[in-house]
Scaffold this motif. Structure first.
Motif, PDB file in Angstrom:
ATOM      1  N   GLU A 257      17.063  62.051  53.155  1.00 22.07           N
ATOM      2  CA  GLU A 257      16.278  63.007  52.457  1.00 22.07           C
ATOM      3  C   GLU A 257      16.793  64.421  52.574  1.00 22.07           C
ATOM      4  O   GLU A 257      16.773  65.195  51.653  1.00 22.07           O
ATOM      5  CB  GLU A 257      14.703  62.958  52.998  1.00 22.07           C
ATOM      6  N   PHE A 258      16.910  65.011  53.990  1.00 19.79           N
ATOM      7  CA  PHE A 258      17.799  66.233  54.124  1.00 19.79           C
ATOM      8  C   PHE A 258      19.140  66.308  53.035  1.00 19.79           C
ATOM      9  O   PHE A 258      19.393  67.327  52.355  1.00 19.79           O
ATOM     10  CB  PHE A 258      17.966  66.287  55.507  1.00 19.79           C
ATOM     11  N   ALA A 259      19.941  65.349  53.163  1.00 16.57           N
ATOM     12  CA  ALA A 259      20.986  65.237  52.415  1.00 16.57           C
ATOM     13  C   ALA A 259      20.766  65.365  50.888  1.00 16.57           C
ATOM     14  O   ALA A 259      21.415  65.936  50.240  1.00 16.57           O
ATOM     15  CB  ALA A 259      21.811  63.987  52.882  1.00 16.57           C
ATOM     16  N   ARG A 260      19.874  64.836  50.366  1.00 19.90           N
ATOM     17  CA  ARG A 260      19.440  64.858  48.920  1.00 19.90           C
ATOM     18  C   ARG A 260      19.187  66.162  48.594  1.00 19.90           C
ATOM     19  O   ARG A 260      19.642  66.663  47.653  1.00 19.90           O
ATOM     20  CB  ARG A 260      18.206  63.830  48.586  1.00 19.90           C
ATOM     21  N   ALA A 261      18.373  66.873  49.582  1.00 18.69           N
ATOM     22  CA  ALA A 261      18.104  68.086  49.065  1.00 18.69           C
ATOM     23  C   ALA A 261      19.245  69.089  49.231  1.00 18.69           C
ATOM     24  O   ALA A 261      19.311  69.915  48.386  1.00 18.69           O
ATOM     25  CB  ALA A 261      16.981  68.660  50.097  1.00 18.69           C
ATOM     26  N   TYR A 262      19.999  68.937  50.087  1.00 15.69           N
ATOM     27  CA  TYR A 262      21.374  69.612  50.504  1.00 15.69           C
ATOM     28  C   TYR A 262      22.157  69.531  49.367  1.00 15.69           C
ATOM     29  O   TYR A 262      22.782  70.469  48.943  1.00 15.69           O
ATOM     30  CB  TYR A 262      21.978  69.073  51.814  1.00 15.69           C
ATOM     31  N   TYR A 263      22.305  68.354  48.835  1.00 15.91           N
ATOM     32  CA  TYR A 263      23.171  68.011  47.494  1.00 15.91           C
ATOM     33  C   TYR A 263      22.728  69.112  46.477  1.00 15.91           C
ATOM     34  O   TYR A 263      23.623  69.768  45.715  1.00 15.91           O
ATOM     35  CB  TYR A 263      23.125  66.600  47.123  1.00 15.91           C
ATOM     36  N   VAL A 264      21.440  68.808  46.401  1.00 15.35           N
ATOM     37  CA  VAL A 264      20.882  69.860  45.064  1.00 15.35           C
ATOM     38  C   VAL A 264      21.181  71.271  45.343  1.00 15.35           C
ATOM     39  O   VAL A 264      21.630  71.974  44.762  1.00 15.35           O
ATOM     40  CB  VAL A 264      19.357  69.718  44.978  1.00 15.35           C
ATOM     41  N   ALA A 265      21.014  71.768  46.726  1.00 14.93           N
ATOM     42  CA  ALA A 265      21.175  73.059  47.117  1.00 14.93           C
ATOM     43  C   ALA A 265      22.725  73.652  46.774  1.00 14.93           C
ATOM     44  O   ALA A 265      22.835  74.610  46.292  1.00 14.93           O
ATOM     45  CB  ALA A 265      20.716  73.378  48.433  1.00 14.93           C
TER      46      ALA A 265
END
Ligand SMILES: [Zn+2]
Length: 308
Positions: free
Chosen positions: A174-182
């Protein structure tokens, strides 16, 4: 309760020798959660960064492969990445061909997924006189009924597999999904905030699961840490490993972690994929309150999901 008392007594003898240890595992090789955007170059970069951090911390790990991801980035570059893990002393396990949800497929389909999941693993390990020994279930779904759980377990045992447990997760996907978007938005401030929030949450989860095992077994047993081959871990793996080292953890192999008597505790069928501490608590009749588990930050889950 007799069984619980016996297990606690058995484990107590081991507790002095094994105070704090953790086996590191990485799922969804060659590259987790980037859908069609996965390229061989990006997968190589992420794996190299994780491998370099492991080497700096003198840690070996077990990495779990989805063969479909290898096909997606190309068999030759995909297998080159897997070879690097083996060359550097790590082990590779089967995470099925396409990462299906066992709750949604038949036993025959699951068997096919396991066999197709060996396409790269078997020849690469055979080069070293080895074979795939561990299977990690996608989503940790190990069979939602007793019949299915037992049939899958019998198939895996017959094919020479041990089921890989995991006892700590940090919702890195979940953190990585957001990180990818950022990163895609070139939003450096949010990427930095996500890194910091991820490390805080990881620390809280290590402490939470350490206490959970104390409650279930009367002492801490070797942990198995579940993470994924993603960009976020590529960026911060040194700090994740620091969190364990600061708490006095030794990095051990999956073999060593799963040799603990606790791993022979029965596992109850479930349609969810909880960490093994919860499964063992249930099997031993020990009440634990999952609501005490640290809350995942809401803003991380929301980030990038609403159009800006
Ligand atoms: Zn997975």
């Amino acid at each position: 309760m007799f069984r619980a008392a016996l297990l606690i007594a058995l484990c107590a003898g081991l507790s002095l020798a094994q105070s704090h240890s953790v086996a590191l595992t990485f799922d969804d090789l060659p590259l987790a959660g980037e859908g069609d955007g996965a390229t061989a170059a990006e997968a190589a970069r992420v794996n190299h960064a994780i491998l370099a951090a492991l080497a700096r911390h003198h840690a070996t790990a077990t990495a779990f492969v989805n063969e479909k991801g290898i096909e997606k980035i190309g068999i030759a570059p995909g297998r080159a990445i897997l070879r690097e893990w083996l060359d550097q002393g790590h082990d590779l396990g089967n995470h099925t061909y396409s990462h299906p949800d066992l709750n949604a497929i038949t036993l025959d389909q699951f068997r096919d997924e396991v066999v197709r999941g060996e396409a790269s693993l078997t020849p690469l390990l055979a080069e070293r006189g080895r074979r795939p020994r561990y299977l990690r279930f996608p989503f940790n779904h190990s069979g939602e009924t007793k019949e299915k759980r037992d049939a899958v377990a019998a198939f895996l045992a017959g094919r020479g597999y041990t089921v890989a447990t995991c006892t700590i997760d940090n919702m890195d996907w979940e953190f990585a999904r957001a990180y990818y978007v950022a990163l895609a938005r070139a939003d450096r401030d949010t990427a930095a905030k996500l890194e910091a929030a991820y490390l805080r949450y990881t620390a809280d989860e290590i402490d939470y699961y350490s206490a959970l095992h104390q409650r279930v077994f009367g002492h801490e047993i070797p942990h198995v840490m579940l993470q994924h081959a993603n960009r976020l871990n590529a960026a911060v793996m040194d700090q994740v490993l620091d969190l364990f080292e600061k708490r006095g953890y030794r990095f051990v192999s999956l073999d060593a972690a799963q040799a603990d008597a606790a791993c022979r505790t029965p596992d109850a069928p479930s349609s969810f994929g909880p960490m093994w501490g919860y499964r063992w608590a249930k099997a031993l009749g020990i009440k634990v309150d999952g609501r005490l588990e640290p809350a995942f930050p809401t803003w991380v889950g929301d980030y990038g999901k609403n159009p800006k």
